[in-house]
Design an enzyme around this catalytic site. Structure first.
Site, PDB file in Angstrom:
ATOM      1  N   ARG A 397      -6.730   3.599   6.301  1.00 58.91           N
ATOM      2  CA  ARG A 397      -7.008   4.993   5.935  1.00 58.91           C
ATOM      3  C   ARG A 397      -8.474   5.210   5.555  1.00 58.91           C
ATOM      4  O   ARG A 397      -9.079   6.224   5.897  1.00 58.91           O
ATOM      5  CB  ARG A 397      -6.085   5.393   4.778  1.00 58.91           C
ATOM      6  CG  ARG A 397      -6.261   6.822   4.253  1.00 58.91           C
ATOM      7  CD  ARG A 397      -5.254   7.052   3.136  1.00 58.91           C
ATOM      8  NE  ARG A 397      -5.507   8.281   2.401  1.00 58.91           N
ATOM      9  CZ  ARG A 397      -4.891   9.444   2.627  1.00 58.91           C
ATOM     10  NH1 ARG A 397      -4.007   9.534   3.593  1.00 58.91           N
ATOM     11  NH2 ARG A 397      -5.160  10.501   1.895  1.00 58.91           N
ATOM     12  N   VAL A 430      -8.213  14.735   4.975  1.00 62.64           N
ATOM     13  CA  VAL A 430      -7.177  13.714   5.160  1.00 62.64           C
ATOM     14  C   VAL A 430      -6.147  13.984   4.075  1.00 62.64           C
ATOM     15  O   VAL A 430      -6.419  13.803   2.887  1.00 62.64           O
ATOM     16  CB  VAL A 430      -7.757  12.293   5.022  1.00 62.64           C
ATOM     17  CG1 VAL A 430      -6.650  11.259   5.221  1.00 62.64           C
ATOM     18  CG2 VAL A 430      -8.866  12.074   6.037  1.00 62.64           C
ATOM     19  N   SER A 431      -4.980  14.469   4.476  1.00 57.42           N
ATOM     20  CA  SER A 431      -3.985  14.934   3.514  1.00 57.42           C
ATOM     21  C   SER A 431      -3.429  13.789   2.684  1.00 57.42           C
ATOM     22  O   SER A 431      -3.598  12.607   3.009  1.00 57.42           O
ATOM     23  CB  SER A 431      -2.851  15.651   4.243  1.00 57.42           C
ATOM     24  OG  SER A 431      -3.334  16.773   4.942  1.00 57.42           O
ATOM     25  N   ALA A 432      -2.762  14.150   1.592  1.00 57.42           N
ATOM     26  CA  ALA A 432      -2.147  13.152   0.725  1.00 57.42           C
ATOM     27  C   ALA A 432      -1.191  12.280   1.536  1.00 57.42           C
ATOM     28  O   ALA A 432      -0.427  12.770   2.364  1.00 57.42           O
ATOM     29  CB  ALA A 432      -1.413  13.831  -0.424  1.00 57.42           C
TER      30      ALA A 432
END
Length: 817
Positions: A397, A430-432
């Protein structure tokens, strides 16, 4: 410069050798400039040696972490100071090892340090700038770093490697809010306070000569994914590289310059020209090839000391505060990792179609943090399937958000904003991780699936690619060319090779040549949408899943739909928030300001309504009606908001812009409330704390309806009835509505019973538990909703320990939901 091998240090300490003793002058300066904070403090001694300074700091009242590269040093320190309390002796390579042991889990003083010391150790670091930056991030507010170092001018020439010259000291002290230089027995005693960050600036050298107009720069990373930069004698950071010679190709020039300047060798087969940069320097056109080198060998050395002082590997997230960087180098870094060097001067970049293989490399810390993130997501119940769990544990990530720290990138409850518009509003993120996992689970993917992602970024697409496996493919699109460029670069650097990124308004669907025969197996949308684009349904295979953050009455839910013919049937709802839509889906809800800006009334579905006389009503008496419905501190009431928005005619939302207690409503500043509008009248819901307690779990709130205007009491009773119906039929079973999305234009006679909310492209039919009987008894049925949109979270505000705020627009929702 540089450290002897660990074995050499072990022998050094085993032979009884030591560095010079801590002097009285150093003790006095520490007492004056780094006193122990009231109540105690936490200190980190880097390069502690045999522990004399660490023991002294403990005697002052600090709880100390003493770390050293050498196991021999730590062994002697433990033995010589075995009676000293308050010190943890830790063998740690501060440059290369995972710093998990510094996170404070074994102390009762929390994380972060009030004091960090590097006594006679800084000169032995190779990546000095990176290490100092990382240490600065561990300082608590008001903390200080103390560096004690010999000076080159007063050190014998054969021992200059243990000392710093004036240029190096100046670089060390730059970028701090306060840098104090003192003297202690011939050594510089530096006290650094404030952030160790300074904005990166792209700077030029002198006017280029004719033969230097065409050149190549090598972008090289180490085994931890850090990029190599050289500190030049001109006082700036540069990439390896230089001009091409004769008939030499640009990739070959980068490989040659890398060897000549750093001693690292690479094959031309591992060198890829990824971008050509065209700019102007002092009025002279300049052409620079950005060459990504994917593999190399050898040992780092400074082969051209007349041009460079040293070479260091830098964390990507630290490039934004590296100080002065040679302009072509800054642009080259941005070409490989868009966004890591902000504020670059204008230039032209021409990305090349040629791709390069993914380049491995990550610190041990990333592996640990990724595992911890995945464990938290799994524990929250967001990733029940093995393929999604494995994707979370393997896809890096942090490499899709290189401007963020590794810790921030792997926070499972945090969205990392990667793009903002001119107003500062987030437009890409970048979402949770928990939300991404939940939405991917909603897709019900099978191995080999082909998936469309509307709204790009890279990481989410690679998660999907990992879930679908080697036979799968992801087609991802974005309206912002910069975001598409980022996606292509990051998937080239760290991807699977199974992601295709296109530039375009994803609401119009994927380009025809990227759509598989029979349609996509699934589609996921990663930005807030007010309506369901027809192309998403049309390009979806029969039985395929569409998951999207859909605004319903202004409240966003990630809804998982399944296609059956022309109808989409909802299978799952998740409370969420994402960045707003752009392009054809962009929309601003009609709104009206009231009481000189104290309140705003927003009409989420439909055009603006008549508010004549409403201000006068708001200046009049307030009617209050209790619902008798209570909730505790961790109660989820998102379904109440959705229930009200889809069942109440005249629904709107009331937002307050005055501090709680100073305005006519009891809505907290920045919060909003579900409301209904009548003739010069309005009613809205608030929650009022009715039970106070020190323990948040014992606190309680009750829903009340407040109203203004002649129709206020009637409107308030409608709200009270709505809350009670929700409490009876929906809340008790934590039920979600049945929802079917029909194409716009579907006649009423073909719609199932329920509450109808009309959008531009779809007709949403909601069937709530227990609602059918009430509809029959009251003669109600379909109602015609009107178009609307919300930017906010949709939840009333709350006191600390009270009902949770629902969500923000960057893909983040509290874990408790």
């Amino acid at each position: 410069m540089g450290r002897p091998a660990r074995e050499a240090w072990t022998k050094y300490y085993a032979d009884g050798k030591d560095f010079r003793q801590l002097s009285d002058a150093e003790r006095a300066l520490l007492a004056e400039h780094a006193p122990v904070p009231e109540g105690g403090g936490r200190a980190l001694d880097v390069g502690c040696g045999t522990g004399e300074l660490a023991a002294h700091l403990a005697s002052l009242g600090y709880v100390v972490d003493a770390v050293d590269y050498s196991d021999g040093a730590i062994a002697r320190a433990r033995e010589e100071h075995r009676e000293v309390e308050g010190v943890r002796w830790l063998q740690l390579d501060i440059e290369a090892d995972d710093p998990a042991c510094l996170d404070g889990d074994d102390t009762d003083t929390g994380t972060g340090y009030d004091l960090i010391t590097l006594r006679l150790a800084y000169a032995f670091l190779r990546d000095r700038s990176r290490v100092l930056h990382a240490l600065g991030e561990r300082l608590r507010e008001g903390g200080a770093i103390v560096v004690v170092t010999p000076l080159a001018d007063s050190t014998p020439s054969d021992r200059r490697n243990i000392a710093l010259d004036e240029d190096e000291i100046g670089l060390l002290a730059s970028g701090w809010r306060q840098a104090t230089r003192l003297e202690a027995d011939g050594c510089a005693f530096l006290v650094l306070r404030g952030p160790c960050h300074r904005d990166t600036t792209a700077v030029e050298k002198g006017r280029p000569t004719g033969h230097a107009l065409i050149g190549a720069l090598a972008v090289v990373t180490d085994g931890a994914g850090r990029v190599l930069l050289g500190r030049s004698t001109r006082g700036m950071w540069e990439l390896p590289g230089g001009k091409s010679t004769g008939a030499e190709d640009l990739a070959g020039a980068a490989v040659r310059e890398l060897a000549e300047e750093t001693g690292l060798t690479a094959s031309a087969d591992d060198a890829y020209v990824v971008t050509m940069l065209v700019d102007d320097s002092h009025g002279v056109p300049r052409l620079t090839a950005v060459v990504r080198i994917t593999a190399w060998s050898g040992h780092l050395a400074n082969r051209e000391p007349k041009l460079f002082e040293r070479w260091e590997f830098h964390d990507l997230h630290g490039l934004a505060c590296a100080g002065e960087v040679f302009t072509p180098a800054a642009r080259a870094l941005d070409a490989v990792w868009p966004g890591v060097v902000p504020g670059l001067p204008p230039h032209h970049a021409y990305p090349l179609a040629a791709q390069h293989p993914p380049v491995p490399g990550e610190p041990a810390e990333a592996v640990r943090l990724r595992r911890r993130m995945a464990d938290a997501v799994v524990a929250g119940g967001w990733a029940p399937s093995a393929p999604v769990r494995e994707a979370l544990r393997t896809v890096p990530r942090h490499r899709f958000a290189p401007e963020a720290t590794t810790t921030a990138a792997y926070d499972d409850d945090l969205a990392v904003v990667t793009r903002r518009d001119g107003t500062g509003r987030a437009t890409s993120s970048v979402s949770a991780a928990w939300l991404q996992a939940d939405m991917i689970e909603g897709l019900r993917l099978q191995p080999g699936a082909v998936v469309h992602e509307a709204g790009s970024g890279g990481y989410n697409a690679e998660l999907i690619a990992a879930v679908t496996g080697p036979g799968g493919r992801v087609v991802t699109g974005d309206i912002d060319p910069y975001v598409v460029h980022r996606t292509r670069r990051f998937t080239a650097e760290a991807g699977s090779g199974r992601v295709d990124a296109y530039h375009g308004d994803a609401a119009l669907g994927a380009p025809a040549h990227l759509v598989p025969r029979g349609g996509f197996d699934a589609c996921v949308v990663t930005y807030n949408v007010w309506d369901i684009a027809p192309a998403w349904r049309e390009q979806l295979a029969e039985g395929g899943r569409l998951v999207l953050p859909l605004e319903i009455g202004g409240y966003t839910r990630a809804v998982a739909f399944e296609r059956r013919g022309d109808v989409l049937h909802a299978r799952k709802f998740t409370h969420c928030g994402f960045v707003p839509a752009q392009g054809v889906h962009a929309r601003t809800a009609p709104a009206a300001g009231l009481l000189d800006g104290e309140l705003t009334i927003r009409f989420e579905d439909g055009g603006p309504r008549d508010v004549d006389g409403l201000e006068e009503a708001l200046r009049g008496p307030r009617h209050e009606a209790a619902t008798g419905v209570t909730m505790g501190a961790d109660c989820y009431f998102g379904s109440l908001q959705l229930y009200a928005a889809t069942t109440l005619p005249g629904f709107c939302r009331l937002t307050a812009h005055a501090e709680k207690g100073t305005g006519v409503t009891r809505i907290a500043e920045g919060g909003d409330a579900p409301a209904v509008l009548g003739d010069a009248s309005v009613a809205y819901l608030v929650h009022v704390q009715t039970r106070h307690a020190d323990d948040p779990a014992e606190r309680e709130w009750e829903w009340f309806a407040h109203a203004f205007g002649s129709e206020g009491p009637r409107l308030a009773e409608r709200l009270v009835s709505t809350v009670r119906a929700w409490d009876h039929s929906v809340r008790a079973d934590a039920a979600a509505p049945e929802l079917a999305a029909h194409p716009a234009g579907t006649p009423d006679r073909l719609l199932p019973p329920g509450d109808v909310l009309d959008k531009a492209y779809s007709r949403l039919v909601f069937r709530w538990p227990g609602r059918d009987a009430r509809l029959k008894s009251t003669g109600q049925g379909h109602r015609s909703g009107e178009a609307r949109l919300i930017r906010g979270s949709g939840a009333p505000d709350h006191e600390r320990g009270g009902p949770p705020r629902m969500a923000n627009q960057d893909g983040h929702v509290p874990r408790s939901l």
